[in-house]
Design an enzyme around this catalytic site. Sequence first.
Site, mmCIF file in Angstrom:
data_model
loop_
_atom_site.group_PDB
_atom_site.id
_atom_site.type_symbol
_atom_site.label_atom_id
_atom_site.label_comp_id
_atom_site.label_asym_id
_atom_site.label_seq_id
_atom_site.Cartn_x
_atom_site.Cartn_y
_atom_site.Cartn_z
ATOM 1 N N HIS A 36 0.347 5.868 0.693
ATOM 2 C CA HIS A 36 -0.572 6.981 1.261
ATOM 3 C C HIS A 36 -0.251 7.958 0.592
ATOM 4 O O HIS A 36 0.957 8.338 0.265
ATOM 5 C CB HIS A 36 -0.610 7.048 2.812
ATOM 6 C CG HIS A 36 -0.753 5.857 3.522
ATOM 7 N ND1 HIS A 36 -1.918 5.136 3.419
ATOM 8 C CD2 HIS A 36 -0.025 5.354 4.418
ATOM 9 C CE1 HIS A 36 -1.597 3.897 4.387
ATOM 10 N NE2 HIS A 36 -0.564 4.274 4.783
ATOM 11 N N HIS B 265 4.682 0.397 1.095
ATOM 12 C CA HIS B 265 4.907 -0.402 2.390
ATOM 13 C C HIS B 265 4.110 -1.509 2.758
ATOM 14 O O HIS B 265 3.168 -1.427 2.152
ATOM 15 C CB HIS B 265 5.255 0.483 3.575
ATOM 16 C CG HIS B 265 3.948 1.221 4.065
ATOM 17 N ND1 HIS B 265 3.513 2.366 3.231
ATOM 18 C CD2 HIS B 265 3.014 0.917 4.671
ATOM 19 C CE1 HIS B 265 2.196 2.737 3.866
ATOM 20 N NE2 HIS B 265 1.911 1.929 4.793
ATOM 21 N N GLN C 298 0.865 -1.358 -0.270
ATOM 22 C CA GLN C 298 0.092 0.073 0.077
ATOM 23 C C GLN C 298 0.690 1.240 0.162
ATOM 24 O O GLN C 298 2.036 1.162 0.017
ATOM 25 C CB GLN C 298 -1.026 0.043 1.107
ATOM 26 C CG GLN C 298 -0.236 -0.104 2.475
ATOM 27 C CD GLN C 298 -1.210 -0.420 3.702
ATOM 28 O OE1 GLN C 298 -1.296 0.201 4.670
ATOM 29 N NE2 GLN C 298 -1.784 -1.588 3.646
ATOM 30 N N ARG D 169 -4.465 0.555 -2.019
ATOM 31 C CA ARG D 169 -3.779 -0.711 -1.989
ATOM 32 C C ARG D 169 -3.356 -1.169 -3.582
ATOM 33 O O ARG D 169 -4.043 -0.988 -4.463
ATOM 34 C CB ARG D 169 -4.840 -1.991 -1.805
ATOM 35 C CG ARG D 169 -5.311 -1.796 -0.268
ATOM 36 C CD ARG D 169 -6.049 -3.182 0.103
ATOM 37 N NE ARG D 169 -6.836 -2.965 1.299
ATOM 38 C CZ ARG D 169 -8.054 -2.795 1.395
ATOM 39 N NH1 ARG D 169 -9.012 -2.753 0.358
ATOM 40 N NH2 ARG D 169 -8.743 -2.625 2.857
ATOM 41 N N GLU E 89 3.419 8.465 8.461
ATOM 42 C CA GLU E 89 3.266 8.009 9.460
ATOM 43 C C GLU E 89 4.557 7.337 10.090
ATOM 44 O O GLU E 89 5.609 7.487 9.426
ATOM 45 C CB GLU E 89 2.405 6.603 9.478
ATOM 46 C CG GLU E 89 2.601 5.648 8.270
ATOM 47 C CD GLU E 89 1.790 4.586 7.879
ATOM 48 O OE1 GLU E 89 0.510 4.902 8.349
ATOM 49 O OE2 GLU E 89 2.162 3.506 7.323
#
Length: 322
Positions: free
Chosen positions: A104, A180, A102, A199, A122
């Site tokens: 982001h 990641h 995936q 995804r 993150e």
Amino acid sequence: MEDITYYPLRFPPIYQYRLWGGRKLEHLLTEKLPDGPIGEAWLLSDRDEHASVVADGTLKGKTLLQLLRQDEKGIMGKFADRFDRFPLLLKFLDCNDVLSVQVHPSDEQKQYIPKGEHGKTEGWVVLETQDDSLIYAGLTVGTTPQSLKKSLDKHNVAEHLHSFKPKNGDSIFIKAGTIHTLKGVVVFEVQENSDITFRLSDWNRTDKKTGKPRPLQVEQALACIDYDQINIGPVEPSPSQPPVVLSSDYFTVWKHSEKEAFTVGGADEPRVLVCVSGNGQIESNENCQIKKGNVFLLPAQMGACQIIPNGLIEILEVGIPS
């Protein structure tokens, strides 16, 4: 605005079913897990669909958003008026099986972000590993959009993913745009307040709960990948005391590992305490116990306070950079 005397605000976890989850969060948290594979415990969340609620004291039953609307200055201090919502989302993840491959989006990729949402940078702190633990973070050197697309067609995307075997205590920074996934680890996760995930691949598996594969967002994922993010490994902690284990424009995480009294919190700013081992007492206007799995928000109005350990205690302290 009400005249409120703040105290350390404890929030119980919000459990989430994930097909890749397990049961290891039972050993980290005291609240009973629902049946089935539980992949996430949302520890502090200011999201409408999963809102954290104060567990104890005079503010029991208030959501984080209600607290901010009631007295933003008291909660956020110098950050009042800077954010629409509390800017961070904190979780424990039990990655019993491998997550999807995936990515982001970043805050700048607004065409892929719904109105009112943010991008998602993150970071993780590894709490538990096992023999087959693996973290995929970033691409391998030389990967291009064309070569990555070919590997997708051949169902062999892993050949272009950098991976390493993590150890307990490792910290990994995942900048938005970094491809990641994780397997066989329990981690603490801090991120921007966002729930956007694209995804690229889900290892050709079926969700036993629905009997169907989970949807992919291949076009969006390919568009959001930062091809300069390669060979991502653990972050080296700072030499400060306490050490900074994660640092970005969005969050700072310090790790306390102490047997003697120490200070947490900051002047005119909120801090979040996540206890990952041991127990002790938070000394403030209302003293309270802190133990493994507990999550406390220290409102800005409180300022700094002391932790008195009962033996060795390990606490991750999370702050918002100025």
